[in-house]
Design a protein around this motif. Sequence first.
Motif, PDB file in Angstrom:
ATOM      1  N   GLN A 181       0.827  -1.211   0.000  1.00  0.00           N
ATOM      2  CA  GLN A 181       0.000   0.000   0.000  1.00  0.00           C
ATOM      3  C   GLN A 181       0.861   1.261   0.000  1.00  0.00           C
ATOM      4  N   GLN A 182       1.960   1.239   0.738  1.00  0.00           N
ATOM      5  CA  GLN A 182       2.863   2.385   0.736  1.00  0.00           C
ATOM      6  C   GLN A 182       3.533   2.573  -0.628  1.00  0.00           C
ATOM      7  N   LYS A 184       2.259   1.676  -3.497  1.00  0.00           N
ATOM      8  CA  LYS A 184       1.221   2.165  -4.399  1.00  0.00           C
ATOM      9  C   LYS A 184       0.972   3.658  -4.185  1.00  0.00           C
ATOM     10  N   ALA A 185       0.936   4.074  -2.913  1.00  0.00           N
ATOM     11  CA  ALA A 185       0.669   5.475  -2.591  1.00  0.00           C
ATOM     12  C   ALA A 185       1.794   6.396  -3.046  1.00  0.00           C
ATOM     13  N   HIS A 186       3.015   5.852  -3.109  1.00  0.00           N
ATOM     14  CA  HIS A 186       4.167   6.682  -3.465  1.00  0.00           C
ATOM     15  C   HIS A 186       4.776   6.298  -4.819  1.00  0.00           C
TER      16      HIS A 186
END
Length: 380
Positions: A181-182, A184-186
Motif C-alpha cells: 500500500q505504501q 502504491k501510494a508513493h
Amino acid sequence: MAFEFITHALHQQKSASLLRTRVISNGAINFSANDYLGLATHPELIAAWQRGAAEYGVGSGGSFLVTGYTHAHAALEDKLADITGHESSLLFNSGYSANQALIKALLDQNDLLVQDKLNHASLIEAGVYSPATMKRFKHNDSDHLAQTLSRYRDNYTNSLVVTEGVFSMDGDQPNLVDIHQQCKAHDSWLLVDDAHGFGIVSQGQSLKKHNLSANDIALYMATFGKAAGVSGAFVSASKDVIDYLINFSKPYIYSTAMPAAMAVCIDKALTIMAKETWRVEHLNQLIAYFKQQCFLQNITLMPSDTAIQPLIIGDADKAMKISRYLASKGLLVKAIRPPTVPRGTSRLRITLSASHSMKDIDLLLARLKDALDTNRGGTA
C-alpha cells in the motif's frame, strides 16, 4: 610483508570468536540446513537429475545468450511464471546473483532505493554499488517506510522498495499488504526476496499468505536452494522487465548458464512440492511443537512462525561453545555471529525440516537444555 594485513585481520577475527571455518558434514542430525521440505535427497529428484544429465550433459557450455538455453530452461521459466502469476520468469545461478542483477540493472543515479534494515547482504551490497540513492527503513516498520518515501520519493525519477518474504536470520515476516500500500501510494516498485518463503508459506509463496497477486508485486525473486532442495534462483516480473534484464543485466549476460540437468531437477522439485503437501503440514506441526516445548522449558526463542527458529545467545564465544557441545552430541546447530547479525546478538539459527521427526525434535530439546544449563547467562 605485502600481506600482513591478512594475518592481522584473521587474528582479530579469532580473538573475537568470529573466525569462520568450514566444517565437513559428517552425518549429524542437521538443524542448520535450509532444506525445509527435505527434498534434497528425494529419490525422484535424484532420478530427474540423472535423466537430465543423460539428455543434456552435466554442463551448459556457455551463457544463456550463447549456447546455454535449452527446452528444459524454457519449460522451467514458463512453469515459474504460472506459479507466481507473473508474465515471465528468468533463471539465475544464485539468489545473490539475481538480486545484484535486479538492482544494478534497473536503477540509475536519478532513482531511489529503499530497503528494509535487515535485508540480505546481496541486496544491501547491490544497493551500495548501485548509482541510485539508497535509504533504509526500520525493520518491518511500514510507518517508517511511509515517512522515508514521503521525504525522498518526489526527488527521484523511479523508486524501488525492497523487503524479504521471510527474513533469513530472524525468521519473521513483514506485513506485505502494508508495504504494498505504501508503494502504491508513493508510485514505487516493490521487490520481494522470497528465498526463505517460496514453497513454504501457505504451500506457495509469501504473496499468497497476504492475498497479494503478481499485479501487486512488480518484482519477485526466490531461490531453489531452500524448499526446493536444489540450487539456483529465479526472478518473475512483467515480460518487459525480463526482456530488459536479458539485454542489460551483466550478471545474467556474462555468467555460464545453469546446467539443463539442474533445470530438469528443479522442475521435478516444483511438481513434488505441489503434490506432496504433507511436507508443509508436517513441517508446521514440528514448528508448533518445538515452540511449545521451548516455552514450557523456559527457552526463549525469537518470535517466528517459520522453519527458522533463532535462539539469541548474545556472546559470540558462548554461542560457539554451545554449538560445539551440540555437535559433540550428534546435532548440527550452527552459531551465527557478527557481521552476519548485529553485534551482541550471536545466536543459534535453528532450522526445522520436513525430514525431521518428533523424536529428532525431542533430542534437540534435551541436548539444547543441557547446553544452556552448562553455559549459564544465555537466553534460557
